[in-house]
Design a protein around this motif. Structure first.
Motif, PDB file in Angstrom:
ATOM      1  N   LYS A 245      -5.054 -13.041  -9.257  1.00 11.89           N
ATOM      2  CA  LYS A 245      -3.639 -13.005  -9.601  1.00 11.89           C
ATOM      3  C   LYS A 245      -3.185 -11.552  -9.678  1.00 11.89           C
ATOM      4  CE  LYS A 245      -3.657 -17.380 -12.152  1.00 11.89           C
ATOM      5  NZ  LYS A 245      -3.366 -18.063 -13.447  1.00 11.89           N
ATOM      6  N   GLN A 246      -2.093 -11.255  -9.002  1.00 10.17           N
ATOM      7  CA  GLN A 246      -1.568  -9.898  -8.986  1.00 10.17           C
ATOM      8  C   GLN A 246      -0.585  -9.734 -10.142  1.00 10.17           C
ATOM      9  OE1 GLN A 246      -2.982  -7.984  -6.881  1.00 10.17           O
ATOM     10  NE2 GLN A 246      -3.942  -9.544  -5.611  1.00 10.17           N
ATOM     11  N   PRO A 247      -0.788  -8.723 -11.009  1.00  7.04           N
ATOM     12  CA  PRO A 247       0.170  -8.496 -12.100  1.00  7.04           C
ATOM     13  C   PRO A 247       1.561  -8.202 -11.544  1.00  7.04           C
ATOM     14  CG  PRO A 247      -1.869  -7.246 -12.445  1.00  7.04           C
ATOM     15  CD  PRO A 247      -1.932  -7.808 -11.056  1.00  7.04           C
ATOM     16  N   ARG A 248       2.554  -8.744 -12.192  1.00  4.10           N
ATOM     17  CA  ARG A 248       3.917  -8.571 -11.693  1.00  4.10           C
ATOM     18  C   ARG A 248       4.354  -7.114 -11.726  1.00  4.10           C
ATOM     19  NH1 ARG A 248       7.218 -13.715 -14.398  1.00  4.10           N
ATOM     20  NH2 ARG A 248       6.022 -15.372 -13.327  1.00  4.10           N
ATOM     21  N   ILE A 249       3.919  -6.387 -12.747  1.00  2.00           N
ATOM     22  CA  ILE A 249       4.327  -4.988 -12.855  1.00  2.00           C
ATOM     23  C   ILE A 249       3.748  -4.174 -11.705  1.00  2.00           C
ATOM     24  CG2 ILE A 249       2.390  -4.437 -14.384  1.00  2.00           C
ATOM     25  CD1 ILE A 249       5.951  -2.901 -14.395  1.00  2.00           C
ATOM     26  N   VAL A 250       2.515  -4.529 -11.266  1.00  2.00           N
ATOM     27  CA  VAL A 250       1.905  -3.839 -10.127  1.00  2.00           C
ATOM     28  C   VAL A 250       2.684  -4.152  -8.851  1.00  2.00           C
ATOM     29  CG1 VAL A 250      -0.175  -3.643  -8.714  1.00  2.00           C
ATOM     30  CG2 VAL A 250      -0.373  -3.793 -11.197  1.00  2.00           C
ATOM     31  N   THR A 251       3.045  -5.414  -8.669  1.00  5.36           N
ATOM     32  CA  THR A 251       3.845  -5.795  -7.504  1.00  5.36           C
ATOM     33  C   THR A 251       5.182  -5.071  -7.502  1.00  5.36           C
ATOM     34  OG1 THR A 251       2.791  -7.981  -7.566  1.00  5.36           O
ATOM     35  CG2 THR A 251       4.767  -7.743  -6.223  1.00  5.36           C
ATOM     36  N   PHE A 252       5.797  -4.952  -8.678  1.00  6.96           N
ATOM     37  CA  PHE A 252       7.086  -4.263  -8.779  1.00  6.96           C
ATOM     38  C   PHE A 252       6.945  -2.786  -8.418  1.00  6.96           C
ATOM     39  CE2 PHE A 252       9.951  -1.672 -11.424  1.00  6.96           C
ATOM     40  CZ  PHE A 252      11.176  -2.094 -10.924  1.00  6.96           C
ATOM     41  N   ARG A 253       5.929  -2.125  -8.986  1.00  3.56           N
ATOM     42  CA  ARG A 253       5.743  -0.703  -8.690  1.00  3.56           C
ATOM     43  C   ARG A 253       5.417  -0.483  -7.214  1.00  3.56           C
ATOM     44  NH1 ARG A 253       2.719  -0.318 -13.932  1.00  3.56           N
ATOM     45  NH2 ARG A 253       0.816  -0.562 -12.692  1.00  3.56           N
ATOM     46  N   GLY A 255       6.458  -2.278  -4.728  1.00  3.14           N
ATOM     47  CA  GLY A 255       7.719  -2.392  -4.011  1.00  3.14           C
ATOM     48  C   GLY A 255       8.577  -1.143  -4.152  1.00  3.14           C
ATOM     49  N   VAL A 256       8.599  -0.546  -5.350  1.00  2.00           N
ATOM     50  CA  VAL A 256       9.370   0.682  -5.572  1.00  2.00           C
ATOM     51  C   VAL A 256       8.842   1.816  -4.696  1.00  2.00           C
ATOM     52  CG1 VAL A 256       9.924   2.478  -7.261  1.00  2.00           C
ATOM     53  CG2 VAL A 256      10.107   0.068  -7.901  1.00  2.00           C
ATOM     54  N   PHE A 257       7.511   1.971  -4.657  1.00  2.00           N
ATOM     55  CA  PHE A 257       6.931   3.072  -3.872  1.00  2.00           C
ATOM     56  C   PHE A 257       7.146   2.859  -2.374  1.00  2.00           C
ATOM     57  CE2 PHE A 257       3.829   3.451  -7.616  1.00  2.00           C
ATOM     58  CZ  PHE A 257       4.660   4.349  -8.260  1.00  2.00           C
ATOM     59  N   ILE A 258       7.071   1.609  -1.913  1.00  2.00           N
ATOM     60  CA  ILE A 258       7.340   1.347  -0.492  1.00  2.00           C
ATOM     61  C   ILE A 258       8.796   1.672  -0.173  1.00  2.00           C
ATOM     62  CG2 ILE A 258       7.493  -0.464   1.252  1.00  2.00           C
ATOM     63  CD1 ILE A 258       5.073  -1.779   0.010  1.00  2.00           C
ATOM     64  N   GLY A 259       9.696   1.324  -1.087  1.00  4.77           N
ATOM     65  CA  GLY A 259      11.100   1.678  -0.891  1.00  4.77           C
ATOM     66  C   GLY A 259      11.315   3.180  -0.853  1.00  4.77           C
ATOM     67  N   MET A 260      10.593   3.911  -1.701  1.00  5.39           N
ATOM     68  CA  MET A 260      10.696   5.374  -1.685  1.00  5.39           C
ATOM     69  C   MET A 260      10.206   5.940  -0.355  1.00  5.39           C
ATOM     70  SD  MET A 260       9.409   6.277  -5.560  1.00  5.39           S
ATOM     71  CE  MET A 260       9.387   8.033  -5.219  1.00  5.39           C
ATOM     72  N   LEU A 261       9.128   5.370   0.184  1.00  7.07           N
ATOM     73  CA  LEU A 261       8.628   5.841   1.473  1.00  7.07           C
ATOM     74  C   LEU A 261       9.624   5.578   2.594  1.00  7.07           C
ATOM     75  CD1 LEU A 261       4.852   4.788   1.348  1.00  7.07           C
ATOM     76  CD2 LEU A 261       5.789   7.092   1.254  1.00  7.07           C
ATOM     77  N   GLU A 339      -0.845   0.296  -4.370  1.00  5.52           N
ATOM     78  CA  GLU A 339       0.028   0.998  -5.310  1.00  5.52           C
ATOM     79  C   GLU A 339      -0.374   2.471  -5.415  1.00  5.52           C
ATOM     80  OE1 GLU A 339       1.103   0.984 -10.100  1.00  5.52           O
ATOM     81  OE2 GLU A 339      -0.620  -0.110  -9.303  1.00  5.52           O
ATOM     82  N   ILE A 340      -1.683   2.728  -5.530  1.00  6.04           N
ATOM     83  CA  ILE A 340      -2.166   4.113  -5.592  1.00  6.04           C
ATOM     84  C   ILE A 340      -1.828   4.847  -4.303  1.00  6.04           C
ATOM     85  CG2 ILE A 340      -4.225   5.554  -5.748  1.00  6.04           C
ATOM     86  CD1 ILE A 340      -5.488   3.384  -7.484  1.00  6.04           C
ATOM     87  N   GLY A 341      -2.096   4.205  -3.153  1.00  2.30           N
ATOM     88  CA  GLY A 341      -1.860   4.861  -1.878  1.00  2.30           C
ATOM     89  C   GLY A 341      -0.394   5.171  -1.632  1.00  2.30           C
ATOM     90  N   THR A 342       0.490   4.214  -1.903  1.00  2.00           N
ATOM     91  CA  THR A 342       1.919   4.451  -1.671  1.00  2.00           C
ATOM     92  C   THR A 342       2.489   5.459  -2.662  1.00  2.00           C
ATOM     93  OG1 THR A 342       2.368   2.458  -2.994  1.00  2.00           O
ATOM     94  CG2 THR A 342       2.340   2.213  -0.596  1.00  2.00           C
ATOM     95  N   PHE A 343       1.982   5.473  -3.894  1.00  2.00           N
ATOM     96  CA  PHE A 343       2.430   6.465  -4.866  1.00  2.00           C
ATOM     97  C   PHE A 343       2.054   7.879  -4.416  1.00  2.00           C
ATOM     98  CE2 PHE A 343       0.948   9.056  -8.524  1.00  2.00           C
ATOM     99  CZ  PHE A 343       2.189   9.395  -9.045  1.00  2.00           C
ATOM    100  N   LEU A 344       0.796   8.055  -4.010  1.00  2.00           N
ATOM    101  CA  LEU A 344       0.360   9.374  -3.555  1.00  2.00           C
ATOM    102  C   LEU A 344       1.057   9.762  -2.258  1.00  2.00           C
ATOM    103  CD1 LEU A 344      -3.473   9.138  -4.291  1.00  2.00           C
ATOM    104  CD2 LEU A 344      -1.717  10.290  -5.643  1.00  2.00           C
TER     105      LEU A 344
END
Length: 748
Positions: A245-253, A255-261, A339-344
């Motif tokens: 199960k994927q935590p919702r907060i991880v899925t949200f973050r 999505g935010v980082f992909i949008g930033m990219l 999440e780590i990869g898109t953030f970095l």
């Protein structure tokens, strides 16, 4: 959900060949009904009954083989569980006794000597007391580590028992469902009778050994290791869910980082085009920036690729958690890694954008790549318990073992990580440029004007050669260590030769580049060009053959319908395999473009960008390589029926299992021919749905005789099952008596 889908969803992937062939049996029943359609009507009642009786003989023989397969596999797994549990139980008892009565060195009394001074005696006493205290702390630390190892080993053992219990339930439910369907379609009750006579009394259904072991492990863990704290013990023994199960907060973050990219990527491209000149009209130092930024980009891109790998492995049932020996209860999911990869990656794009802006205004632009690197190092080396610290520490530990390869045992995760470093050779090449740039360029607001002795001439090329050889050396040393541990020349020494060919390619390439100036008027006369081309061709061919044959297991002579592949494949489309084979061939020889770059002056001006493109291509090739390498390893685990980690515990003393002889007797009496065959081949019985039906001209009274013949053919299976049940019950009785004896000793 239909039972076939339920079975496929809940089975243990590594044991899939040992489950009931429910779908195959459904197809058999469907073919029987289809072939009997022309026998409908009251006039053909006798012929229809005789045909179904013949069909039952074939069907129940198949059921008997399936029951024998399941009983044999369950007997071996139960015997394996008993073998594994005995030393664990002994170690738990020893640890408990050692914890209750520790050997404390501080309990000794050192009297004062009459002829010596009291101060000297006191000093010696204090030194001995301090020494004994230190030893006591060391013993406590060792005991603490031992307890943690025992907890980990018992949790993995508990997981194996739960999987075995599910194996019992799914197979019994499968037989009950298929025999009920049999009676419904064939309008008889022979299926229910067969189930009562052969399945209800079978070992995998009748045995309560797994339940007893589960209760013993829970009781031992709660009382001995967690001191009665049931909630804490059951949390440690928690069985991971079938689907992560994927935590919702991880899925949200994420999505935010992909949008930033999606926003930062076009902004960077626009700025790179618009700000080609600085405010004073000078060319922007984009070449130096490319050398400084591209190693960071490749690292981050590879993190994203591995996240996509994890998603693909999980989606198609490749158990990467077991292969890498992660904790099944606590590990990074694909969304967390993405999440780590898109953030970095967002940080990388933001830093590059700031570089172009500061470069335009000529205000210390080269601070930005250094800050980006420092941020990346802080993220991974951060000692606090944040940012998935367990995963980061695991990665750092494995990297250290890869670097010190000859001195550490090499597991799958270690040499897999070494292979990833092979695809990141460009990063090691850029280390020299990065260091020389920031050491010798004092102003930091323009490109390098003068470099030191180690950053020019042959010294520079020598350092580059040493750095770019390092990844191949790591894998070469790992292969030698594996040969040292296993004494197997093949494949380990042959694999070491593959990485040794990388040494030759790197050295000849560096010499070719170093001598380019000497042959600039006649480039074809450079002998090192041909040495490099020959060594590169040999190395690429060597690695290609190893990829296809050894790492992926393709071109198996027993491939059957999977031509040029292997007997078993996991991914649904065979065309994908052929496409990846062609892709791997092309990408293995993409270095040939460098020959054209060598002779084309205009292309040579963009060699740094071309090299960056080669680095991305190699990462993409490794991304696809990972899918099929782990698929091959997963199928090897399936062949060995390895479903949980093998946690080794250093035994305090040799443990003799009191009933090991009886366990060996079970293995010998059951003659594991079918079991061994199933390790390599998934049991499938083909039958022709269009076969001609022969209707014997016999009286109706012969139906009961034929049914009796079918029942008699199962007698050997029933007697064999009863013998196995008796043996297992004898083992469990001995085990229970042994436990009571230990308890009586503890009370005394």
């Amino acid at each position: 959900m239909k039972f076939g889908e339920h079975l496929w969803t809940h089975l243990t992937p590594e044991w899939y060949s040992q489950y009931i062939e429910y779908d195959q049996m459904k197809e058999m029943l469907a073919s029987f009904v289809a072939n009997a359609r022309h026998l409908s009507g009251p006039d053909n009642l006798l012929a229809r009954q005789l045909y179904f009786l013949q069909a039952d003989e074939e069907f129940f023989k198949y059921c008997s083989r399936e029951a024998s397969k399941i009983n044999t596999f369950f007997a071996e797994k139960l015997a394996e569980a008993l073998r594994r549990f005995e030393p664990l139980k002994k170690e738990v008892k020893y640890t408990e006794e050692h914890h209750r009565h520790p050997h404390s060195g501080s309990s000794k009394i050192f009297p004062l000597q009459e002829n010596g001074s009291s101060s000297a005696s006191a000093s010696r006493t204090s030194v001995k007391s301090a020494t004994s205290t230190t030893k006591k702390k060391q013993r406590e630390r060792t005991l603490h580590l031992k307890i943690n190892d025992l907890k980990l080993a018992l949790s993995e053992f508990y997981l194996m028992l739960i999987l075995l219990k599910k194996y019992q339930g799914l197979n019994f439910q499968g037989f009950r469902k298929i025999l009920k369907k049999h009676d419904k379609l064939l309008q008889t009750n022979r299926g229910e009778q067969w189930r009562m006579n052969h399945i209800d009394c079978s070992l995998f259904h009748q045995s309560k050994g797994v339940d007893q072991l589960i209760d013993e492990v829970e009781t031992m863990f709660i009382e001995k290791l967690e001191h009665g704290n049931r909630a804490k013990a059951m949390q440690r023994l928690r069985v991971p869910p079938l689907e992560e199960k994927q935590p919702r907060i991880v899925t949200f973050r994420l999505g935010v980082f992909i949008g930033m990219l999606c926003f930062l990527c076009p902004v960077l491209l626009i700025l790179a085009f618009v700000l080609r000149k600085t405010i004073t009209g000078k060319d922007a130092p984009w070449r130096a920036a490319l050398h400084l930024y591209r190693p960071l980009f490749l690292i981050i891109l590879h993190i994203c690729f591995v996240g996509l790998n994890i998603y693909g492995w999980g989606h198609f049932g490749v158990n990467h958690v077991l292969i890498f020996e992660f904790d099944p209860r606590n590990h990074l999911t694909y969304q967390k890694l993405l999440e780590i990869g898109t953030f970095l990656m967002s940080c990388w794009f933001f830093s590059f954008i700031i570089f172009f802006i500061t470069s335009y205004y000529e205000y210390q632009p080269f601070i930005q790549p250094l800050l980006c690197l420092v941020f990346l190092l802080i993220f991974f080396l951060n000692p606090t318990r944040t940012c998935y610290h367990k995963a980061r520490f695991w990665l750092l530990k494995k990297l250290f073992q890869v670097i010190c390869a000859p001195f550490y045992h090499v597991d799958f995760a270690s040499f897999w990580l070494g292979d990833q470093l092979i695809s990141l050779e460009l990063i090691f090449f850029d280390i020299e440029y990065f260091l020389c740039f920031y050491i010798h360029d004092a102003s930091w607001n323009k490109t390098i004007v003068h470099r030191g002795a180690l950053c020019t001439g042959w010294s520079q090329f020598f350092i580059q050669a040493v750095l770019i050889i390092l990844p191949s050396w790591f894998r070469f040393a790992q292969c030698l260590r594996r040969y040292h541990d296993t004494k197997q020349k093949f494949p380990h020494l042959a694999n070491a030769g593959k990485y040794a060919s990388g040494f030759l390619v790197s050295i000849t390439n560096v010499i070719r580049r170093a001598t380019n100036a000497s042959y600039k008027h006649d480039k074809t006369s450079n002998p090192y060009l041909y040495l490099w081309a020959i060594s590169a061709l040999f190395g690429a061919t060597y690695k290609l053959i190893w990829d296809l044959k050894m790492d992926w297991g393709f071109f198996d002579k027993n491939a059957g319908e999977n031509k040029f592949l292997r007997e078993q494949i996991v991914y649904p489309s065979k065309y994908m395999y052929y496409i990846v084979i062609i892709e791997n061939i092309i990408f293995r020889y993409v270095w040939i473009i460098n020959i054209f770059v060598y002779f084309d002056t205009e292309m040579g001006e963009y060699s740094d960008m071309i090299g960056f493109g080669f680095g991305i291509i190699e990462l993409f090739r490794r991304f696809l390589w990972n899918y099929f390498r782990l698929e091959n390893e997963h199928l090897n685990n399936c062949g060995q029926f390895r479903a949980v980690r093998d946690i080794s515990v250093n035994l305090t003393s040799a443990v003799a299992t009191p009933f090991s002889g009886l366990l060996d007797k079970i293995a010998k009496e059951n003659q594991m021919e079918n079991y061994t065959h199933a390790r390599k081949h998934h049991t499938v019985v083909n039958f022709n749905t269009e076969k001609n039906v022969t209707i014997p001209n016999e009286p109706l009274s012969s139906i009961e005789e034929e049914h009796t013949h079918i029942s008699d053919s199962q007698t050997s299976l029933e007697s064999r099952t009863e013998q196995i049940v008796d043996d297992i019950n004898e083992i469990m009785t001995m085990e229970s008596s042994n436990i009571l004896l230990h308890d009586d000793d503890a009370v005394d």
